[in-house]
Design an enzyme around this catalytic site. Structure first.
Site: not given
Ligand code: AGP
Length: 609
Positions: A100, A505
């Site tokens: 691993n 906006h």
């Protein structure tokens, strides 16, 4: 991240190994294998796919023995197949190894071993280990000790051999965990205690730089240079499910804490800090081709699309080439304007997202070269691309993407540095400086997570909100989108990410005491602009949670809550910004009683349109 298990004792190893392996399947599930010493032979059984497939193989060709190792794989090098599954063995089938981690110098080692006549049967980095051991004399532990001196990288190993059939050797170097278990009828080896809990709760973790020999005489623990280590086992307090989560209540939180390791593994073996170069072995495009690229298109979905938006900033800044970002489901039906001088970069954790695959096929059909940034080796996207840049985040179980996202950002930083060097737009000195900062990100991320408790209280302020606004500018705007997506997908609170400059906006109409605003405002080129947006929110009685720089004294007086980020390059900071945003969403979702790991209506990989 793979799963390793081993057993040596008085019982038949095969059934025990398979039973334990199933509890490790969350660590990797693209191929599996088992190996035992049967009489004096090494018997290996390996298969592609889930553990159930290996069980089918064992049903037809069982193995019997008192010592064995097994493995469930999450491929990093070599696509999922029976030949690439572990255990791997040597030319004489005398040694078997499960692994691993990542052997970073496997290519030069392989070349050297092949020149000495060793024959390789897989594309994995792991297979160099049994051949290295084979080329050493003496007892298995001595040969192993000498062999690991040649290895670079992080690794946990389980080793059995015909030369010492009564021994099981365990080796740990760097991150990947390795645990020995003490049971009445034998000794175990495992990546995670959860796998062996039905047999024993008495365990002993190997520290980095240690190896252990398990045999009928017990366990001998030593450092790599042979110094004996004396340490007693401890008792595991958890049940199996909690243990799989490493003691964390959810896979998502576990994966958030795995990010320092995931980023380190994604960069591991690829950055040459001395030369200021990045090596991307599987990119599939040589420097000349990279220099001829006239335009880059990034395509992806969801969180991976947010990573692409950050990638645009980094690639344009370091490579001075125009970069377009497109949502894959839109891009594929536009139809897109691409040609052989356009490089398409497709980003996907799973590598199986239907819209992203569709977008890639569109690009390829128009002659564009495709590079995949992907977390699953051998996935459809990786197979359908000209080259691949794997992230090494390991399996991501939580549906909400966390460690895959930050690993994608690190991978895109590596790609941009590589491309910048190839195109001559980035000097070796600048590349060296950036690579050094990138190498330091795992430490900074670890420190930041160490201060994460503060986010529980801040996250709880979102719990009752009906709507939350996230604001960011420049390279932090995509993080505002990502923060909003995390909150939406796991807490079901409506949230919107917005470029801070756009607020006036429209979305500013939403602002009042009931709509919290998360403002991403680190100091830098756009700080003053973002600060004025924070003031606009406060002027309308809004509540502000600021994600700010560690030494920013000014923002505290303007925000209701402040979480501080460590200093690093503006281009790399998004990797760190992601962490508090993930945790804010996590805490809000947990406090609302949501199923954080498997949120409603969502799937980990969207394989349909
Ligand atoms: C993110 O948390 C989600 N799970 C989702 O948006 C995901 O990012 C998207 O489906 C893309 O998945 P991919 O990266 O596997 O292609």
């Amino acid at each position: 991240m793979c799963g390793i298990v081993g057993y040596i004792g008085t019982r038949d190893a095969g059934p025990i190994l398979m039973d334990c392996l199933k509890r490790l399947e969350y660590r990797g599930y693209d191929s599996a294998g088992v190996g035992v010493i049967q009489e004096d032979r090494l018997e290996l059984r390996r298969s592609a796919g889930k553990i159930a497939e290996l069980e089918r193989v064992l049903g037809q060709r069982p193995v019997r023995g008192r010592a064995g190792i097994a493995h469930t794989r999450w491929a990093t090098h070599g696509r999922p197949s029976a030949a690439n599954a572990h255990p791997h063995s040597d030319c004489a089938s005398s040694v078997a190894v499960v692994h691993n981690g990542i052997i970073e110098n496997h290519r030069p080692l392989r070349r050297a071993l092949e020149s000495q006549g060793h024959r390789f049967g897989s594309q994995t980095d792991t297979e160099v280990i049994p051949h290295l051991i084979e080329s050493r004399q003496g007892e298995i532990e001595t040969a192993t000790q000498e062999a690991v001196r040649e290895l670079e990288g992080d690794y946990a190993l389980g080793i059995i051999s015909r030369r010492d059939p009564g021994k099981l050797v365990a080796v740990r170097s760097g991150g990947p965990p390795l645990i020995v278990g003490f049971a009445p009828d034998g000794l175990f080896l495992t990546s995670d205690a959860s796998a062996i809990l039905p047999y024993t709760r008495e365990v002993l973790s190997l520290e980095e730089g240690e190896m252990a020999v398990l045999s009928g005489e017990g366990v001998r623990l030593a450092t790599f240079d042979g110094r004996t280590v004396d340490r007693s086992p401890t008792r595991v307090p958890w049940d199996a499910e909690t243990a799989q989560k490493g003691g964390f209540p959810h896979f998502m939180l576990k994966e958030i804490w795995e990010q320092p390791r995931a980023i380190r593994d994604t960069c591991g073996g690829r950055a040459d800090l001395e030369a200021g170069e990045v090596r991307l072995a599987d990119l599939g495009l040589e420097a000349g081709a990279l220099a001829r690229v006239r335009r880059i298109v990034l395509v992806a979905c969801g969180t991976s699309w947010h990573a692409s938006l950050v990638g645009k900033h980094v690639l344009e800044s370091l490579c001075r080439v125009p970069v377009e970002v497109d949502v894959a489901s839109e891009y594929r039906y536009r139809p897109p304007i691409v040609d052989p001088e356009t490089l398409t970069v497709a980003i996907s954790q799973s590598g199986e997202t239907a819209d992203t695959l569709g977008a890639v096929r569109e690009s390829r059909s128009r002659g564009s070269k495709v590079v995949a940034v992907c977390n699953v080796v051998g996935s459809s996207l990786a197979r359908e691309s000209d080259g691949v840049l794997y992230t090494h985040a390991g399996p991501e179980i939580g549906v909400a993407s966390t460690k895959a996202f930050t690993s994608q950002l690190a991978a895109l930083d590596l790609l941009a540095i590589h491309l910048g060097r190839a195109r001559g737009t980035l000097s070796p000195d600048s590349a060296r400086a950036l690579l050094r900062e990138l190498a330091d990100i795992p430490r900074l991320a670890g420190d930041l997570l160490g201060r994460a408790d503060a986010l529980l209280e801040i996250g709880s302020t979102l719990r009752t909100s009906a709507s939350v606004l996230y604001l960011g500018r420049g390279i932090q705007y995509p993080l505002a989108l990502e923060g909003a997506l995390k909150l939406k997908e796991i807490s079901y609170i409506h949230a919107e990410g917005y470029p801070a400059g756009e607020m006036k906006h429209g979305p500013i109409a939403l602002i009042d005491r009931t709509v919290p605003v998360v403002a991403i405002a680190p100091q830098g080129r756009l700080y003053e602009k973002t600060l004025s947006n924070v003031e606009e929110v406060k002027a309308r009685d809004g509540r502000v949670i600021a994600i700010a720089s560690e030494d920013d004294r000014e923002i505290a007086g303007k925000a209701d809550h402040v979480f501080r980020l460590p200093r690093t390059s503006e281009l790399l900071l998004p990797i760190l910004t992601a962490l508090p945003l993930q945790l804010l969403a996590y805490h809000a979702a947990v406090l609302r009683g949501c199923d954080v790991d498997q949120p409603r209506n969502l799937a980990k990989s969207v394989t349909v349109e």
